[in-house]
Enzyme design. Sequence first.
Site, PDB file in Angstrom:
ATOM      1  N   TYR A 153       0.887  -1.278  -0.107  1.00 54.13           N
ATOM      2  CA  TYR A 153       0.168  -0.140   0.013  1.00 54.13           C
ATOM      3  C   TYR A 153       0.768   1.281  -0.111  1.00 54.13           C
ATOM      4  O   TYR A 153       0.808   2.072  -0.777  1.00 54.13           O
ATOM      5  CB  TYR A 153      -1.044  -0.030   1.299  1.00 54.13           C
ATOM      6  CG  TYR A 153      -1.945   1.239   1.400  1.00 54.13           C
ATOM      7  CD1 TYR A 153      -2.992   1.060   0.429  1.00 54.13           C
ATOM      8  CD2 TYR A 153      -1.802   2.221   2.046  1.00 54.13           C
ATOM      9  CE1 TYR A 153      -3.952   2.201   0.798  1.00 54.13           C
ATOM     10  CE2 TYR A 153      -2.339   3.353   2.018  1.00 54.13           C
ATOM     11  CZ  TYR A 153      -3.644   3.305   1.220  1.00 54.13           C
ATOM     12  OH  TYR A 153      -4.545   4.307   1.322  1.00 54.13           O
ATOM     13  N   LYS A 157       1.306   4.095  -2.891  1.00 53.98           N
ATOM     14  CA  LYS A 157       0.798   5.553  -2.764  1.00 53.98           C
ATOM     15  C   LYS A 157       2.074   6.468  -3.045  1.00 53.98           C
ATOM     16  O   LYS A 157       1.711   7.529  -3.693  1.00 53.98           O
ATOM     17  CB  LYS A 157       0.015   5.708  -1.477  1.00 53.98           C
ATOM     18  CG  LYS A 157      -1.173   4.898  -1.140  1.00 53.98           C
ATOM     19  CD  LYS A 157      -2.321   5.439  -2.148  1.00 53.98           C
ATOM     20  CE  LYS A 157      -3.633   4.970  -1.756  1.00 53.98           C
ATOM     21  NZ  LYS A 157      -4.640   5.324  -2.723  1.00 53.98           N
TER      22      LYS A 157
HETATM   23  N1  LIG Z   1      -9.993   5.667   4.528  1.00 48.77           N
HETATM   24  C1  LIG Z   1      -8.968   6.236   5.046  1.00 48.77           C
HETATM   25  O1  LIG Z   1      -8.526   6.193   6.188  1.00 48.77           O
HETATM   26  C2  LIG Z   1      -7.956   6.606   3.944  1.00 48.77           C
HETATM   27  C3  LIG Z   1      -6.798   7.290   4.332  1.00 48.77           C
HETATM   28  C4  LIG Z   1      -5.974   7.564   3.145  1.00 48.77           C
HETATM   29  C5  LIG Z   1      -6.081   7.410   2.046  1.00 48.77           C
HETATM   30  N2  LIG Z   1      -7.194   6.536   1.543  1.00 48.77           N
HETATM   31  C6  LIG Z   1      -7.700   6.222   0.120  1.00 48.77           C
HETATM   32  O2  LIG Z   1      -8.828   6.781  -0.100  1.00 48.77           O
HETATM   33  C7  LIG Z   1      -9.528   6.242  -1.311  1.00 48.77           C
HETATM   34  C8  LIG Z   1     -10.987   5.704  -1.032  1.00 48.77           C
HETATM   35  O3  LIG Z   1     -11.030   5.082   0.054  1.00 48.77           O
HETATM   36  P1  LIG Z   1     -12.179   5.106   1.345  1.00 48.77           P
HETATM   37  O4  LIG Z   1     -11.650   5.346   2.360  1.00 48.77           O
HETATM   38  O5  LIG Z   1     -13.510   5.596   0.531  1.00 48.77           O
HETATM   39  O6  LIG Z   1     -12.305   3.372   1.371  1.00 48.77           O
HETATM   40  P2  LIG Z   1     -13.519   2.356   0.701  1.00 48.77           P
HETATM   41  O7  LIG Z   1     -12.921   1.056   1.009  1.00 48.77           O
HETATM   42  O8  LIG Z   1     -14.809   2.784   1.199  1.00 48.77           O
HETATM   43  O9  LIG Z   1     -13.651   2.537  -0.836  1.00 48.77           O
HETATM   44  C9  LIG Z   1     -12.566   2.131  -1.810  1.00 48.77           C
HETATM   45  C10 LIG Z   1     -13.382   2.062  -3.068  1.00 48.77           C
HETATM   46  O10 LIG Z   1     -12.730   1.580  -4.266  1.00 48.77           O
HETATM   47  C11 LIG Z   1     -13.315   0.574  -4.762  1.00 48.77           C
HETATM   48  N3  LIG Z   1     -12.591  -0.391  -5.413  1.00 48.77           N
HETATM   49  C12 LIG Z   1     -11.855  -1.387  -4.960  1.00 48.77           C
HETATM   50  N4  LIG Z   1     -11.110  -2.094  -5.966  1.00 48.77           N
HETATM   51  C13 LIG Z   1     -11.507  -1.597  -7.131  1.00 48.77           C
HETATM   52  C14 LIG Z   1     -11.161  -1.853  -8.659  1.00 48.77           C
HETATM   53  N5  LIG Z   1     -10.621  -2.745  -8.806  1.00 48.77           N
HETATM   54  N6  LIG Z   1     -11.733  -0.932  -9.590  1.00 48.77           N
HETATM   55  C15 LIG Z   1     -12.598  -0.032  -9.129  1.00 48.77           C
HETATM   56  N7  LIG Z   1     -13.235   0.348  -7.980  1.00 48.77           N
HETATM   57  C16 LIG Z   1     -12.464  -0.592  -6.724  1.00 48.77           C
HETATM   58  C17 LIG Z   1     -14.349  -0.287  -3.817  1.00 48.77           C
HETATM   59  O11 LIG Z   1     -15.351  -0.909  -4.410  1.00 48.77           O
HETATM   60  C18 LIG Z   1     -14.598   0.992  -3.141  1.00 48.77           C
HETATM   61  O12 LIG Z   1     -15.751   1.611  -3.496  1.00 48.77           O
HETATM   62  C19 LIG Z   1      -8.439   5.010  -1.497  1.00 48.77           C
HETATM   63  O13 LIG Z   1      -7.548   5.235  -2.590  1.00 48.77           O
HETATM   64  C20 LIG Z   1      -7.651   4.867  -0.317  1.00 48.77           C
HETATM   65  O14 LIG Z   1      -6.359   4.074  -0.437  1.00 48.77           O
HETATM   66  C21 LIG Z   1      -8.071   6.137   2.543  1.00 48.77           C
END
Ligand SMILES: NC(=O)c1ccc[n+]([C@@H]2O[C@H](COP(=O)([O-])OP(=O)(O)OC[C@H]3O[C@@H](n4cnc5c(N)ncnc54)[C@H](O)[C@@H]3O)[C@@H](O)[C@H]2O)c1
Length: 259
Positions: A153, A157
């Site tokens: 991960y 990133k």
């Molecule tokens: N939530 C956190 O704490 C956090 C922190 C830093 C970064 N992020 C990043 O933010 C972004 C959104 O994450 P989130 O918090 O909404 O998590 P989440 O798990 O709720 O959403 C992730 C989404 O990505 C989709 N997904 C997964 N694989 C996929 C694929 N192959 N093709 C298309 N869609 C796909 C999932 O279906 C889901 O809708 C991500 O890139 C994550 O890495 C999240």
Amino acid sequence: MRRFDDQTVLVTGGAGGQGASHVRAFHAEGANVVIGGIDAQRGAALADELGTRARFVRLDVADESSWSAAVLAAESAFGALNVLVNNAGVQNPPATIESTDQATWSRILDINLTGAFLGIKIAAPALRRAAGGAIVNIASTMALGGTAHYAPYVASKWALRGLTRTAALELGRDHIRVNAIHPGVIATPFIREPAAGATAAIADFYSPEPFAIPRLGEPTDVTRLLLFLTSSDASFITGSEHVIDGGLLLGPALQAETA
Ligand SMILES: NC(=O)c1ccc[n+]([C@@H]2O[C@H](COP(=O)([O-])OP(=O)(O)OC[C@H]3O[C@@H](n4cnc5c(N)ncnc54)[C@H](O)[C@@H]3O)[C@@H](O)[C@H]2O)c1
């Protein structure tokens, strides 16, 4: 006049979590929204709820042909594509580098990094046809340091940062701006549910209590920054990175004794 009237926005992973918050906000600001993702049931339900200015398209970001179909669907439905949000992302099950198998490494890189690469590659011609636009890559505060047990991960990133800067250089003269957002810990299924192959969720062991703003981030926190970066208010901002973490990267807010 709303900020995104007559514009079309494609959000990957737009059916839930932060993505759904972004979709709702762009829609409320006048945009046509294309919800790209693999969760067809939730994506279609959100599109139905939002109505005529919304579409769900099945999009596995790691699959180039599904990207071509999604961008074509956006242009066919709404006439143009103006904004791409590379939001879809997955975390690896916590493991040391030594105990991470290559299949896990490749799956995380395929979705988090190759997914954004393919999105930029396939969407850029459409943004050019629209006379310019904006791309935002959702990275992470984990792109700014190391985190034990999250090598795939973290590496994915970090690499998004280089991709963001390079795309900004390649596309700037075409009036396409490319930026990155680094969220801290945001209250979504991403932290509340275990990653595929894991038994515990991040929320089981993480507390925001030591940090300057002692709460979890909300998806809307990130959404507000995203809408700014993709709007004309940010027309001089490209190739840049924006941390939104409530002070997580500052480290613990230790309170010294005072007289
Ligand atoms: N939530 C956190 O704490 C956090 C922190 C830093 C970064 N992020 C990043 O933010 C972004 C959104 O994450 P989130 O918090 O909404 O998590 P989440 O798990 O709720 O959403 C992730 C989404 O990505 C989709 N997904 C997964 N694989 C996929 C694929 N192959 N093709 C298309 N869609 C796909 C999932 O279906 C889901 O809708 C991500 O890139 C994550 O890495 C999240």
